[in-house]
Design a protein around this motif. Structure first.
Motif, short mmCIF file in Angstrom:
data_model
loop_
_atom_site.label_atom_id
_atom_site.label_comp_id
_atom_site.label_asym_id
_atom_site.label_seq_id
_atom_site.Cartn_x
_atom_site.Cartn_y
_atom_site.Cartn_z
N SER A 1 0.74 -1.08 0.11
CA SER A 1 0.01 0.08 0.03
C SER A 1 0.98 1.35 0.02
CB SER A 1 -0.87 0.00 1.38
OG SER A 1 -1.81 -1.25 1.08
N HIS B 1 2.27 1.62 -3.59
CA HIS B 1 1.23 2.29 -4.43
C HIS B 1 0.46 3.39 -4.12
CE1 HIS B 1 1.89 -1.10 -6.99
NE2 HIS B 1 1.84 -1.99 -6.30
N SER C 1 -2.10 3.14 -2.73
CA SER C 1 -3.52 2.56 -2.94
C SER C 1 -3.75 1.57 -2.29
CB SER C 1 -3.40 2.80 -4.56
OG SER C 1 -4.71 1.93 -4.79
N THR D 1 -6.37 -0.29 -3.42
CA THR D 1 -6.94 -1.04 -4.33
C THR D 1 -5.78 -1.84 -5.18
OG1 THR D 1 -8.82 0.43 -4.58
CG2 THR D 1 -8.33 -0.96 -6.60
N ARG D 2 -4.71 -0.88 -5.65
CA ARG D 2 -3.52 -1.68 -6.37
C ARG D 2 -2.72 -2.47 -5.41
NH1 ARG D 2 -0.27 3.33 -8.84
NH2 ARG D 2 0.73 1.58 -9.68
N ALA D 3 -2.84 -2.50 -4.05
CA ALA D 3 -2.10 -3.30 -3.15
C ALA D 3 -3.13 -4.61 -3.44
CB ALA D 3 -1.85 -2.72 -1.81
N ASP E 1 -4.78 -5.74 -5.55
CA ASP E 1 -4.57 -6.27 -6.92
C ASP E 1 -3.05 -7.17 -6.95
OD1 ASP E 1 -6.92 -5.55 -7.79
OD2 ASP E 1 -6.04 -3.91 -8.95
N GLU E 2 -1.98 -6.47 -6.35
CA GLU E 2 -0.98 -6.90 -6.45
C GLU E 2 -0.81 -8.32 -5.58
OE1 GLU E 2 3.34 -6.07 -4.25
OE2 GLU E 2 2.61 -4.51 -5.61
N GLN F 1 -9.57 -5.55 -1.41
CA GLN F 1 -9.12 -4.19 -0.80
C GLN F 1 -9.86 -4.20 0.71
OE1 GLN F 1 -10.87 -0.92 -2.79
NE2 GLN F 1 -10.43 0.79 -1.12
#
Length: 297
Positions: free
Chosen positions: A17, A20, A22, A24-26, A28-29, A34
């Protein structure tokens, strides 16, 4: 009393987090939801007794406590990733990640790399390019090759070579330039370093000069603009020896300004491993440390 186990999942959620900025992006990774990331962050904040993120209209921002925690975790999880890469590739390859200014890579480094690969076949070199703005921690870099004065906070830098700056322009434009003062009537292509043109004009014995013209964040792009007749570029001209020798571009004046150089930089907190030591020794020897950059014929 035994200390509670370290919450590795929560730390990994925070590390991703923070990189990024974010959730959301964390998520996804890490292939989770979320909500799971948010839950892990709240648990970690509860464990530490501090807030790690501040939410704003523009997204997430790290608090002072988050900024203190993030670099250590970037480094730790980066080291774990590199270790796993070695095992997954058979355990014989040592991964070395280097970021370098694109101009230096194209103009000088690429032609020398075959000798490095031949000498150190066990090192898997990951070469990234940058426009002189890098984050050694956030990008998980072993080294960064940067242009400047070498005085970067928290960084140990060794001079690879100085790189004299001189104007380059298209042949047609060069024919209109008879003396340095003629440049004051020509379009001057600029980098983000305003001191460069001022230093060159000082070397040309011209004072009180105002520099105007298009701004570029890459010398490679700037020289391409000069080739197309858009103006005069001030760059480390030896890195564009191929373009000069081919006649695409010319050096209208032999006056040079040497104010900075290319440096090999690493975090002071990062100990050198065997692959880093090998690359450092090879690079500094290949470029004759401390001397002005002169390309081999």
């Amino acid at each position: 009393m035994a200390r509670a186990p370290i919450p590795l999942n929560a730390l990994k959620a925070f590390e991703a987090s923070a990189r990024h900025l974010s959730f959301t992006r964390a998520a996804d990774e890490l292939c989770v939801t979320q909500a799971a990331i948010s839950h892990q962050i709240k648990a970690l904040e509860g464990r530490l007794g501090v807030d790690l993120f501040r939410r704003s209209n523009r997204g997430l921002k790290l608090t002072d406590e988050g900024l203190a925690l993030a670099p250590t975790l970037f480094e730790a999880f980066g080291a774990i990733d590199r270790l796993f890469e070695r095992f997954e590739s058979g355990g014989t390859q040592e991964v070395l990640t280097v970021s370098a200014v694109g101009t230096f890579v194209v103009g000088a480094l690429l032609e020398r790399l075959p000798t490095f690969r031949a000498a150190y076949p066990q090192i898997d070199l990951r070469l990234l390019t940058n426009n002189n703005k890098v984050d050694l921690v956030g990008e998980g870099l072993d080294y960064a090759i940067r242009f400047g004065d070498g005085a970067w906070h928290g960084v140990e830098a060794e001079l690879i070579c100085t790189a004299p700056l001189s104007p380059l322009c298209a042949p047609a434009l060069a024919r209109t330039l008879r003396e340095p003062s003629d440049l004051l009537r020509a379009p001057l292509l600029r980098s983000y370093r305003p001191q460069d043109w001022l230093a060159w004009f000082e070397a040309a014995r011209l004072a009180d000069v105002t520099v105007r013209g298009p701004l570029f964040d890459s010398s490679l792009i700037m020289v391409q603009a000069a080739v197309r007749g858009e103006g005069v570029a001030l760059v480390p001209y030896e890195l564009f020896r191929r373009e000069i020798d081919s006649g695409q571009i010319v050096q209208p004046f032999e006056i040079e300004a040497t104010i900075d150089g290319y440096w090999l930089a690493r975090l002071k907190s990062r100990p050198q491993n065997a692959s880093m030591t090998a690359f450092r020794g090879w690079l500094l020897n290949a470029f004759s440390t401390g001397l002005a950059l002169r390309m081999e014929p």
